[in-house]
Scaffold this active site. Structure first.
Site, PDB file in Angstrom:
ATOM      1  N   SER A 135     -18.625 -28.594  -6.066  1.00  0.00           N
ATOM      2  CA  SER A 135     -19.331 -29.431  -5.101  1.00  0.00           C
ATOM      3  C   SER A 135     -20.337 -30.296  -5.837  1.00  0.00           C
ATOM      4  O   SER A 135     -20.817 -29.929  -6.926  1.00  0.00           O
ATOM      5  CB  SER A 135     -20.060 -28.540  -4.082  1.00  0.00           C
ATOM      6  OG  SER A 135     -20.970 -29.283  -3.302  1.00  0.00           O
ATOM      7  N   TYR A 174     -25.748 -21.443  -1.278  1.00  0.00           N
ATOM      8  CA  TYR A 174     -24.544 -22.171  -1.684  1.00  0.00           C
ATOM      9  C   TYR A 174     -24.768 -22.931  -2.991  1.00  0.00           C
ATOM     10  O   TYR A 174     -23.940 -22.868  -3.908  1.00  0.00           O
ATOM     11  CB  TYR A 174     -24.145 -23.130  -0.566  1.00  0.00           C
ATOM     12  CG  TYR A 174     -22.895 -23.915  -0.818  1.00  0.00           C
ATOM     13  CD1 TYR A 174     -21.640 -23.360  -0.580  1.00  0.00           C
ATOM     14  CD2 TYR A 174     -22.950 -25.235  -1.267  1.00  0.00           C
ATOM     15  CE1 TYR A 174     -20.480 -24.082  -0.791  1.00  0.00           C
ATOM     16  CE2 TYR A 174     -21.798 -25.967  -1.484  1.00  0.00           C
ATOM     17  CZ  TYR A 174     -20.561 -25.392  -1.243  1.00  0.00           C
ATOM     18  OH  TYR A 174     -19.416 -26.114  -1.466  1.00  0.00           O
ATOM     19  N   LYS A 205     -22.697 -22.330  -6.466  1.00  0.00           N
ATOM     20  CA  LYS A 205     -21.884 -23.390  -7.059  1.00  0.00           C
ATOM     21  C   LYS A 205     -22.375 -23.757  -8.454  1.00  0.00           C
ATOM     22  O   LYS A 205     -21.567 -24.050  -9.353  1.00  0.00           O
ATOM     23  CB  LYS A 205     -21.883 -24.625  -6.154  1.00  0.00           C
ATOM     24  CG  LYS A 205     -21.060 -24.464  -4.879  1.00  0.00           C
ATOM     25  CD  LYS A 205     -19.588 -24.246  -5.192  1.00  0.00           C
ATOM     26  CE  LYS A 205     -18.745 -24.185  -3.927  1.00  0.00           C
ATOM     27  NZ  LYS A 205     -17.321 -23.942  -4.203  1.00  0.00           N
TER      28      LYS A 205
END
Length: 350
Positions: free
Chosen positions: A144, A157, A161
């Site tokens: 991402s 998150y 990532k």
């Protein structure tokens, strides 16, 4: 062009019951691949497997929690027993929490990290146990823009990532050191219209949403397939907003901090209040609990882009670079000719 194969390509996709993973599994199926679909939700897996078969591929749905390393390795063996050697392993499974960092409970942080970070590690290690002895295969990590540029309300998150990126960079160096022909690459995504925003654990007052511009999962799947076919590049940036975000982080990180502090809360919420009775997928799959298949798309179809000019340019960067170089050469020749003509005209006037 990808070389033709005597046998169907064997692909594993984690998080394949919905969202980007589902769109990716279906896209591989459309190429005639034998696709193993790994996820927790039985109903979503069954529907996703049917889509793969309808598209022209073979499908093997496997109910697996990627946080369980032994279960992931067992699934990998089932895939090879059924389809043969795994050619491509795509890690896409994740779960998360939308909340300020101070409001995330330790058990929630642990669970989301076990799925989103360790799930990628477990999948990668299971793939490598089988690929390294054969000295071939590709692992694609679905990353991402937030792996480089963190945003408020998504500390879980963003942290996971970024950890995946660190793990993958280290692994890539090790493979190079060993002279291995196994490849690992990353495909960094923009905001994508997936169902996660309707089932993610959230403590926000309003319904979570992806940061605009939003892309459809099929755009992400197209980029992931291209990365799988061309794993020699260390990573791919999918979507113009991803490119802008990563370049902004590289050259103006402090400015982005201040900008996101002002805008990051509102830009990640709709105007609708959160339904207090909504299902949450952190601990268990929502499709099994409610008997509903959520598919690849979320609730933002009306604004989501189905194409990415940036992705097209990325896929054709060599022809574009050659064209630019050729254009530059032609321009230089024309400029030189123009200068010569002007010089001759001046001499003639004298």
């Amino acid at each position: 062009m990808t070389a033709t194969r005597p046998d169907p390509q064997v692909v594993v996709v984690t998080g394949a019951s919905a969202g980007v993973g589902r769109a990716t599994a279906r896209a591989f199926g459309a190429r005639g691949a034998a696709v193993a679909l790994l996820a927790r939700g039985q109903r979503g897996l069954e529907q996703a497997a049917q889509e793969v078969r309808t598209a022209g591929g073979r499908a093997l749905p496997l109910v697996v929690d990627v946080a369980d390393a032994e279960a992931v390795d067992s699934a990998a063996q089932q895939v090879e027993d059924r389809f043969g050697p795994i050619d491509v392993w795509v890690n896409a499974a994740f779960t998360t929490v939308f909340a300020p960092a101070t409001e995330i409970r330790p058990d929630e942080l642990r669970r989301a990290t076990e799925v989103t970070y360790f799930g990628f590690v477990h999948g990668t290690q299971a793939a490598l146990r089988r690929m390294l002895p054969r000295d071939r295969g590709t692992v694609v990590q679905v990353g991402s823009a937030l792996a480089y540029r963190s945003v408020p309300l998504q500390a879980v998150y963003c942290g996971a990532k970024a950890a995946i990126r660190g793990f993958t960079d280290s692994l890539r160096c090790e493979l190079m050191h060993d002279g291995s022909r196994v490849r690992v690459t990353m495909a960094h995504l923009p905001g994508v219209n997936t169902p996660q925003f309707s089932w993610v654990l959230t403590r926000l007052p309003r319904h979570p949403r992806p940061v605009a511009p939003v892309y459809q999962p099929e755009v992400a799947a197209e980029g992931i397939l291209y990365a799988a076919d061309h794993p020699e590049r260390r990573e791919y940036w999918i979507g113009g907003s991803t490119v802008a975000t990563l370049l902004g982080q590289r050259f103006a990180a402090g400015l982005l901090d201040r900008y996101l502090a002002r805008t990051g809360y509102d830009s990640q919420q709709t105007d609708e209040p959160v339904d207090p009775s909504r299902a949450v997928n952190l601990w268990k799959p929502v499709d099994d609990a409610h008997g509903a298949d959520h598919g690849p798309h979320g609730v933002f179809d009306r604004e989501a882009h189905s194409r990415s000019p940036q992705l097209w340019a990325s896929r054709h960067r060599r022809p574009l670079a050659l064209g630019a170089a050729a254009g530059g050469a032609v321009g230089a020749v024309l400029a030189a000719g123009l200068r010569g003509s002007l010089g001759a005209a001046r001499k003639k006037r004298r």
